[in-house]
Design a protein around this motif. Structure first.
Motif, PDB file in Angstrom:
ATOM      1  N   ASP A   4      36.153  45.550  53.462  1.00 28.04           N
ATOM      2  CA  ASP A   4      35.936  46.716  52.590  1.00 28.04           C
ATOM      3  C   ASP A   4      36.092  46.374  51.114  1.00 28.04           C
ATOM      4  O   ASP A   4      35.872  47.221  50.264  1.00 28.04           O
ATOM      5  CB  ASP A   4      36.806  47.911  53.018  1.00 28.04           C
ATOM      6  CG  ASP A   4      38.290  47.812  52.662  1.00 28.04           C
ATOM      7  OD1 ASP A   4      38.690  46.828  52.025  1.00 28.04           O
ATOM      8  OD2 ASP A   4      39.043  48.729  53.035  1.00 28.04           O
ATOM      9  N   ASP A   5      36.470  45.100  50.813  1.00 27.98           N
ATOM     10  CA  ASP A   5      36.644  44.740  49.407  1.00 27.98           C
ATOM     11  C   ASP A   5      36.358  43.256  49.160  1.00 27.98           C
ATOM     12  O   ASP A   5      35.316  42.906  48.595  1.00 27.98           O
ATOM     13  CB  ASP A   5      38.078  45.093  48.970  1.00 27.98           C
ATOM     14  CG  ASP A   5      38.376  44.749  47.516  1.00 27.98           C
ATOM     15  OD1 ASP A   5      37.554  44.095  46.879  1.00 27.98           O
ATOM     16  OD2 ASP A   5      39.446  45.123  47.019  1.00 27.98           O
ATOM     17  N   ALA A   6      37.263  42.373  49.619  1.00 30.48           N
ATOM     18  CA  ALA A   6      37.252  40.976  49.154  1.00 30.48           C
ATOM     19  C   ALA A   6      35.905  40.270  49.318  1.00 30.48           C
ATOM     20  O   ALA A   6      35.438  39.608  48.387  1.00 30.48           O
ATOM     21  CB  ALA A   6      38.352  40.187  49.860  1.00 30.48           C
TER      22      ALA A   6
ATOM     23  N   SER B  20      44.208  50.353  51.931  1.00 25.68           N
ATOM     24  CA  SER B  20      44.651  50.694  50.571  1.00 25.68           C
ATOM     25  C   SER B  20      43.513  50.460  49.575  1.00 25.68           C
ATOM     26  O   SER B  20      43.403  51.171  48.570  1.00 25.68           O
ATOM     27  CB  SER B  20      45.891  49.890  50.170  1.00 25.68           C
ATOM     28  OG  SER B  20      45.596  48.527  50.208  1.00 25.68           O
ATOM     29  N   GLU B  21      42.652  49.464  49.842  1.00 24.37           N
ATOM     30  CA  GLU B  21      41.523  49.216  48.919  1.00 24.37           C
ATOM     31  C   GLU B  21      40.489  50.340  49.037  1.00 24.37           C
ATOM     32  O   GLU B  21      39.831  50.690  48.048  1.00 24.37           O
ATOM     33  CB  GLU B  21      40.872  47.856  49.203  1.00 24.37           C
ATOM     34  CG  GLU B  21      41.818  46.660  49.099  1.00 24.37           C
ATOM     35  CD  GLU B  21      42.100  46.188  47.672  1.00 24.37           C
ATOM     36  OE1 GLU B  21      41.789  46.917  46.701  1.00 24.37           O
ATOM     37  OE2 GLU B  21      42.657  45.076  47.532  1.00 24.37           O
ATOM     38  N   ALA B  22      40.374  50.913  50.242  1.00 23.75           N
ATOM     39  CA  ALA B  22      39.452  52.055  50.408  1.00 23.75           C
ATOM     40  C   ALA B  22      40.013  53.274  49.677  1.00 23.75           C
ATOM     41  O   ALA B  22      39.270  54.010  49.012  1.00 23.75           O
ATOM     42  CB  ALA B  22      39.243  52.350  51.893  1.00 23.75           C
TER      43      ALA B  22
ATOM     44  N   ALA C 215      50.834  45.743  48.892  1.00 23.62           N
ATOM     45  CA  ALA C 215      51.183  45.682  47.469  1.00 23.62           C
ATOM     46  C   ALA C 215      50.269  46.592  46.652  1.00 23.62           C
ATOM     47  O   ALA C 215      50.708  47.245  45.695  1.00 23.62           O
ATOM     48  CB  ALA C 215      51.088  44.239  46.978  1.00 23.62           C
ATOM     49  N   VAL C 216      49.000  46.673  47.050  1.00 28.24           N
ATOM     50  CA  VAL C 216      48.064  47.556  46.340  1.00 28.24           C
ATOM     51  C   VAL C 216      48.471  49.016  46.553  1.00 28.24           C
ATOM     52  O   VAL C 216      48.424  49.829  45.610  1.00 28.24           O
ATOM     53  CB  VAL C 216      46.607  47.296  46.808  1.00 28.24           C
ATOM     54  CG1 VAL C 216      45.651  48.370  46.306  1.00 28.24           C
ATOM     55  CG2 VAL C 216      46.143  45.918  46.334  1.00 28.24           C
ATOM     56  N   ALA C 217      48.916  49.363  47.767  1.00 28.67           N
ATOM     57  CA  ALA C 217      49.366  50.743  48.027  1.00 28.67           C
ATOM     58  C   ALA C 217      50.545  51.088  47.103  1.00 28.67           C
ATOM     59  O   ALA C 217      50.572  52.158  46.482  1.00 28.67           O
ATOM     60  CB  ALA C 217      49.763  50.895  49.494  1.00 28.67           C
TER      61      ALA C 217
ATOM     62  N   THR D   6      52.051  42.133  52.055  1.00 30.22           N
ATOM     63  CA  THR D   6      50.626  41.764  52.105  1.00 30.22           C
ATOM     64  C   THR D   6      49.923  42.309  50.854  1.00 30.22           C
ATOM     65  O   THR D   6      50.426  43.227  50.196  1.00 30.22           O
ATOM     66  CB  THR D   6      49.905  42.366  53.333  1.00 30.22           C
ATOM     67  OG1 THR D   6      49.830  43.789  53.170  1.00 30.22           O
ATOM     68  CG2 THR D   6      50.618  42.047  54.633  1.00 30.22           C
ATOM     69  N   HIS D   7      48.734  41.771  50.572  1.00 27.76           N
ATOM     70  CA  HIS D   7      47.986  42.248  49.404  1.00 27.76           C
ATOM     71  C   HIS D   7      47.721  43.751  49.533  1.00 27.76           C
ATOM     72  O   HIS D   7      47.932  44.515  48.582  1.00 27.76           O
ATOM     73  CB  HIS D   7      46.673  41.478  49.267  1.00 27.76           C
ATOM     74  CG  HIS D   7      45.852  41.923  48.094  1.00 27.76           C
ATOM     75  ND1 HIS D   7      46.204  41.675  46.799  1.00 27.76           N
ATOM     76  CD2 HIS D   7      44.699  42.663  48.033  1.00 27.76           C
ATOM     77  CE1 HIS D   7      45.311  42.210  45.982  1.00 27.76           C
ATOM     78  NE2 HIS D   7      44.391  42.812  46.705  1.00 27.76           N
ATOM     79  N   GLY D   8      47.300  44.173  50.720  1.00 25.68           N
ATOM     80  CA  GLY D   8      46.986  45.595  50.918  1.00 25.68           C
ATOM     81  C   GLY D   8      48.211  46.481  50.708  1.00 25.68           C
ATOM     82  O   GLY D   8      48.114  47.548  50.083  1.00 25.68           O
TER      83      GLY D   8
ATOM     84  N   GLY E  22      45.894  49.742  40.190  1.00 20.64           N
ATOM     85  CA  GLY E  22      47.055  49.462  41.046  1.00 20.64           C
ATOM     86  C   GLY E  22      47.354  47.979  41.240  1.00 20.64           C
ATOM     87  O   GLY E  22      48.322  47.614  41.908  1.00 20.64           O
ATOM     88  N   HIS E  23      46.516  47.109  40.650  1.00 21.76           N
ATOM     89  CA  HIS E  23      46.628  45.686  40.983  1.00 21.76           C
ATOM     90  C   HIS E  23      47.574  44.888  40.106  1.00 21.76           C
ATOM     91  O   HIS E  23      48.012  43.818  40.500  1.00 21.76           O
ATOM     92  CB  HIS E  23      45.244  45.035  40.978  1.00 21.76           C
ATOM     93  CG  HIS E  23      44.536  45.176  42.289  1.00 21.76           C
ATOM     94  ND1 HIS E  23      44.208  46.408  42.813  1.00 21.76           N
ATOM     95  CD2 HIS E  23      44.101  44.255  43.190  1.00 21.76           C
ATOM     96  CE1 HIS E  23      43.597  46.234  43.972  1.00 21.76           C
ATOM     97  NE2 HIS E  23      43.520  44.934  44.225  1.00 21.76           N
ATOM     98  N   TRP E  24      47.845  45.388  38.872  1.00 16.36           N
ATOM     99  CA  TRP E  24      48.713  44.545  38.030  1.00 16.36           C
ATOM    100  C   TRP E  24      50.082  44.428  38.703  1.00 16.36           C
ATOM    101  O   TRP E  24      50.638  43.324  38.802  1.00 16.36           O
ATOM    102  CB  TRP E  24      48.811  45.100  36.594  1.00 16.36           C
ATOM    103  CG  TRP E  24      49.598  46.371  36.467  1.00 16.36           C
ATOM    104  CD1 TRP E  24      49.106  47.634  36.476  1.00 16.36           C
ATOM    105  CD2 TRP E  24      51.014  46.479  36.337  1.00 16.36           C
ATOM    106  NE1 TRP E  24      50.140  48.533  36.371  1.00 16.36           N
ATOM    107  CE2 TRP E  24      51.311  47.857  36.280  1.00 16.36           C
ATOM    108  CE3 TRP E  24      52.058  45.553  36.256  1.00 16.36           C
ATOM    109  CZ2 TRP E  24      52.620  48.337  36.153  1.00 16.36           C
ATOM    110  CZ3 TRP E  24      53.355  46.028  36.127  1.00 16.36           C
ATOM    111  CH2 TRP E  24      53.624  47.399  36.076  1.00 16.36           C
TER     112      TRP E  24
HETATM  113 ZN   LIG Z   1      42.805  43.990  45.924  1.00 17.26          ZN
END
Ligand SMILES: [Zn+2]
Ligand SMILES: NC(=O)c1ccc[n+]([C@@H]2O[C@H](COP(=O)([O-])OP(=O)(O)OC[C@H]3O[C@@H](n4cnc5c(N)ncnc54)[C@H](O)[C@@H]3O)[C@@H](O)[C@H]2O)c1
Length: 381
Positions: free
Chosen positions: A150-152, A198-200, A283-285, A279-281, A263-265
């Motif tokens: 859905d993203d990367a 979380s990316e969605a 951390a994004v949440a 996880t990245h997801g 939300g990524h910084w």
């Molecule tokens: Zn991301």
């Protein structure tokens, strides 16, 4: 005066969603490999995928053999190699090195193919190797996680972590093709399956209120791994990412604004501070929740919208807080690292309402600390 010329490069970004990509009757992979009989193909498989799909190598060989036998001009498969999975694949040069060595050993030229099969981390690391070999060989991504689909995989970035910093080394390069096969998702752990949503949520908040409504409505079905609810959301998120990259006018991030990094910084800093235990997801949440709370405290965002987003993340079993948030000095360092990575002025995307965001160029550390504290779970009375 120096001579100055402006020029455009026309790029193709091919993306397909399919089911059972190695079924010989499925044309998706053959279509992107066609007319390349004299070319070669090498494949790299995420170890998490290799363990859960032990027949993958045989099925890929049979797929190519069957379709070649039927008269298609497909490349010859020279090698299938398993690479370490997850963030470990990005934490050293070794996966990229494996790709470079195999490119050399098997005579992969710029019209030949590197097939990367795995989660976002393996796609980033294999992609990095493939895009520096001969200044870029053809890279085909088969994303195998929700987040990669859905993203990367939709992006034009590849990279590995260095100096304890996310994606410190990397390239911008458009992949030759991306093929997303739902069946890979069935072997993911619940944690990694949910992480990708979380990316969605991120892109829904930025660009598509109707998608946010759908995630909110279907969160419990997604949590129960109902694919008829999950796949349309993954596919819509992928399309929104793809549209942004191909239509926003800044695919290679030459401008300071990077809206998809909402939300990524904080996410990138939390991932490295936790030594990638988060996880990245996830951390994004947390990063989305933090930036929304900051926006509420700065009177930029309605508190009800921020609560709705937090509740939606919780309904997907995603976290919105971590004890590391209490180290505001570390967070401030994360902001500076984010600025350095983008170059120029600090630019952070803040949500203003559902479907609309704006950029801010300064972050008040006292408000940041208050936002982090506001997210902390309350002790029960
Ligand atoms: Zn991301
Ligand atoms: N290049 C970009 O534009 C971009 C965008 C977003 C995220 N990313 C990167 O993606 C990474 C996160 O990717 P992710 O969330 O896909 O996690 P991941 O790649 O870390 O994979 C998570 C785990 O799942 C395993 N796995 C993968 N597919 C599997 C399957 N089908 N069945 C069973 N196990 C499987 C992996 O081996 C790993 O252990 C981060 O490094 C992030 O920075 C890159």
């Amino acid at each position: 005066m120096p001579q100055s010329r402006s020029f455009q490069v026309d790029c193709q970004h091919r993306v397909a969603f399919t089911r059972d990509v190695f079924d010989p009757a499925n044309p998706a992979l053959a279509e992107v490999l066609s007319q390349s009989a004299e070319r070669r193909l090498i494949a790299f498989v995420d170890e998490g995928v290799a363990h859960t799909h032990p027949d993958l190598g045989t099925r890929l060989e049979q797929y190519l053999a069957t379709r070649t036998h039927a008269g298609e001009a497909l490349p010859s498969l020279r090698m299938i190699e398993v690479v370490s999975g997850g963030e470990a694949s990005k934490n050293s040069m070794s996966v990229a090195q494996q790709v470079l060595a195999a490119t050399d050993l098997h005579g992969i030229d710029r019209k030949s193919f590197v097939l990367a099969i795995g989660g976002g981390a393996v796609l980033d690391a294999v992609g990095f190797g493939a895009t520096i070999a001969h200044r870029g060989v053809r890279l085909i991504r088969l994303p195998t996680t929700t987040l990669a689909m859905d993203d990367a995989a939709m992006g034009v970035k590849n990279g590995i972590n260095h100096f304890g910093k996310k994606n410190f080394i990397g390239t911008f390069a458009v992949p030759w093709a991306v093929i997303a096969d739902e069946l890979f998702l069935h072997t993911l752990t619940d944690r990694h399956f949910l992480s990708g949503f979380s990316e969605a949520v991120k892109i829904a908040c930025l660009k598509d209120p109707a998608l946010f409504d759908a995630i909110e409505r279907d969160a419990s079905r997604i949590r129960a791994r109902d694919y008829s609810a999950a796949m349309p959301i993954i596919a819509r998120s992928a399309t929104l990412h793809l549209d942004h990259i191909t239509q926003s006018g800044d695919p290679f991030e030459l401008c300071e604004a990077r809206p998809l990094d909402f939300g990524h910084w904080a996410a990138h800093k939390l991932e490295s501070l936790s030594d990638y235990a988060i996880t990245h997801g996830e951390a994004v949440a947390i990063g989305i929740a933090l930036d929304c709370e900051y926006a509420v405290l700065s009177h930029l965002l309605d508190a009800e919208i921020a609560a709705r987003i937090r509740n939606c993340l919780h309904a997907l079993a995603l976290p919105t807080w971590h004890p590391l948030l209490m180290r505001v000095d570390h967070l401030a360092q994360g902001l500076e690292e984010f600025r350095e990575h983008l170059g120029g002025q600090l630019t952070v995307t803040h949500l203003r309402s559902m479907g609309s965001a704006s950029e801010v160029h300064e972050i008040d550390h006292a408000i940041l600390a208050a936002a982090a504290a506001a997210l902390a779970p309350r002790a029960s009375p």
